[in-house]
Motif scaffolding. Sequence first.
Motif, PDB file in Angstrom:
ATOM      1  N   ILE A  36      16.094 -11.017 -45.104  1.00  0.00           N
ATOM      2  CA  ILE A  36      14.831 -11.687 -45.446  1.00  0.00           C
ATOM      3  C   ILE A  36      15.092 -13.159 -45.732  1.00  0.00           C
TER       4      ILE A  36
ATOM      5  N   GLN B 161      16.753  -5.606 -38.952  1.00  0.00           N
ATOM      6  CA  GLN B 161      15.364  -6.079 -39.096  1.00  0.00           C
ATOM      7  C   GLN B 161      15.390  -7.387 -39.858  1.00  0.00           C
TER       8      GLN B 161
ATOM      9  N   ILE C 128      13.198 -10.648 -41.348  1.00  0.00           N
ATOM     10  CA  ILE C 128      11.830 -11.015 -41.708  1.00  0.00           C
ATOM     11  C   ILE C 128      11.811 -12.416 -42.326  1.00  0.00           C
TER      12      ILE C 128
ATOM     13  N   LEU D 260       7.254 -16.537 -35.723  1.00  0.00           N
ATOM     14  CA  LEU D 260       7.740 -15.170 -35.493  1.00  0.00           C
ATOM     15  C   LEU D 260       8.483 -15.084 -34.163  1.00  0.00           C
TER      16      LEU D 260
ATOM     17  N   LEU E 164      12.153 -13.181 -34.962  1.00  0.00           N
ATOM     18  CA  LEU E 164      12.033 -12.346 -36.161  1.00  0.00           C
ATOM     19  C   LEU E 164      11.248 -11.072 -35.844  1.00  0.00           C
ATOM     20  N   ASP E 165      11.395 -10.068 -36.721  1.00  0.00           N
ATOM     21  CA  ASP E 165      10.651  -8.817 -36.514  1.00  0.00           C
ATOM     22  C   ASP E 165       9.297  -8.871 -37.203  1.00  0.00           C
ATOM     23  N   ALA E 166       9.213  -9.686 -38.245  1.00  0.00           N
ATOM     24  CA  ALA E 166       7.928  -9.869 -38.941  1.00  0.00           C
ATOM     25  C   ALA E 166       7.957 -11.192 -39.681  1.00  0.00           C
TER      26      ALA E 166
ATOM     27  N   ILE F  33       1.099  -9.836 -43.351  1.00  0.00           N
ATOM     28  CA  ILE F  33       2.352  -9.599 -42.622  1.00  0.00           C
ATOM     29  C   ILE F  33       2.028  -9.492 -41.134  1.00  0.00           C
TER      30      ILE F  33
ATOM     31  N   CYS G 155       3.534  -8.712 -37.428  1.00  0.00           N
ATOM     32  CA  CYS G 155       4.660  -7.978 -36.871  1.00  0.00           C
ATOM     33  C   CYS G 155       4.892  -8.391 -35.416  1.00  0.00           C
TER      34      CYS G 155
ATOM     35  N   ILE H 266       8.156  -2.339 -44.634  1.00  0.00           N
ATOM     36  CA  ILE H 266       9.405  -2.157 -43.875  1.00  0.00           C
ATOM     37  C   ILE H 266       9.723  -0.663 -43.774  1.00  0.00           C
TER      38      ILE H 266
END
Length: 419
Positions: free
Chosen positions: A289, A338, A340, A357, A362-364, A386, A388, A412
Motif C-alpha cells: 500500500i 496486490q 494499492i 491506477l 496498480l490493482d486499486a 476505491i 479497482c 481487499i
Amino acid sequence: MPRPRQITIIWQLLMESSVKGKHIVLGITGGIAAYKSVTLLRLLVKNGAEVQVVITPSGKEFITPVTLSALSGKPVVSEFFTANTGEWHSHVDLGLWADLMVIAPATASTIGKMANGIADNMLVTTYLSAKEHVMIAPAMDLDMMAHPSTSRNLALLRQDGVEIIEPAAGELASHLIGKGRMEEPENIFRRIEEYFAGERKMAGKKVAITAGPTYEKLDPVRFIGNYSTGKMGLALAEEFADAGADVTLICGPVSLKTDNPKIRRIDVESAEEMLKASEEPFAKADIGIFAAAVADYRPESRADSKIKREGVEDMSLKLVKNPDIAATLAAKKRDGQQFIGFALETDHAHENAAAKLKKKNLDAVVLNSLQDKGAGFGTDTNKITILCADGSEKTYPLKSKREVARDIIDFIGRVNAAR
Ligand code: CTP
C-alpha cells in the motif's frame, strides 16, 4: 466418504463461534442499559468465550455482581482491592490477559474519563492498560448524546483507535425518543464475532505500507515537505496488524508513534530514502500500500551549511524530479501481489485517480478528494472511493481513519475471496 462422527466434527467446527476460547473483558457502567449486558454476557459465555466482568461503582446500582459472577463463572472485579482480603486486582494483568475489551453500556461519564485518561476506577484503569482492541457501546439520553462534549470525547476515542458501536434511535429511559439507546446485545455480540473472524483474515499475509510525508533537504535547517501527518498510513498498519498480518511500515517524518509489536517500522526522511527502504519489503509483500505523500521534486543541490540571506535579494530554487515509488515498485509486481495506491485530488478527482491506477500499474486506487469536507491531511476522518483495475468501484461515507482502514482491508479481503 466421511463417516457420521467425522461429519459431526466438521459441522461443529463450521458452526463454532469465533469468540470460542477468547479472553474478553466486559466493562459495565452505570446506565439503565446495564440489564442488557446480562444477555451479552450469556451469549459470549454460551459461545465459549472466557469473560471477566469489570463493573464501575455506579454500574452496581443497576445490576448485581452476583448475577454477573454466576453467569461468567468468575468473581466480578470492581475495586482496586477486595475489601475483606486486601487482594489487589491488577489492571495491568487484566489488560494483558484480554484479547478484546468491550464496554457496554458506556455512559457519557465513562466515555469522558476514557478520552481524558481519568483513571479513578478499576474499569478506566484497565482500559488504560489494555493492549488489544477496545469497543464501546454508548448509552445515554439524547441530549447527552448530542452534547458537543460527548461528540468531542467520542472523536478523541476514535482517534485513539477505540471502536464505537453506534447507539440506535428509539425510546430512551427518559421516555424521550431519539439517538442514545445502546445497540441490542445480539448485534454487539455479532460485531464481536465479526471482529474475531476478521482477526484471522490477514493471518500469514505480508503487508508493506508507505506512510507520511517526505522531507527534501535544502540545507541543514530547511526542507521542502507537505502537510501529511501519516494518520491514514498508520491506521492501515494498525488494522492490518490487528487482522493478523505481518506489517512493514516505511514511514516519513511524523510525530505519531507505533507501539504495536506486530509492526516493523522503518523511519526515513526523503523520497529517495523511502524508495530504497521499500524495495525489499514490497518485493516480499503479498499486499503493498502506497499511502505516503511523497514530494514529487527535490532541490537539485543541498547546501552543507545554512544558506545565508545577507546580500541575496531574491532566490530561485532548481528542483529535480523524485522517483515515483509506487510506479517503480509496481512495475516489478509479481503474479498474486496486490498493490494499492492513494490519490489525493482537488479537481477532476475521478478522472485523475483512474489515470493513476493505470499509469502506475496498480490493482486499486483509494481516492480522497479535498472537495470533501473531513477528507485529506491532518483530519481524523476520511471519505474514500476505491477504484479497482477491473473497472468496479465503491464509495464510502465519511468515517474515522481507523474505520476507513477496516473498509480497505475488507475490500481487499473480498477481492481475494472472489479470485
Ligand atoms: N507516489 C509515490 N511516489 C511519488 C509520488 C506518488 O509513491 N513520487 C504514490 C503515492 O503514495 C500515491 C500515488 O502514488 O499512492 C498517487 O500519489 P499522488 O501524489 O496523488 O499523485 P502523483 O503521482 O504525485 O501526481 P500529482 O501529484 O501530479 O497528482
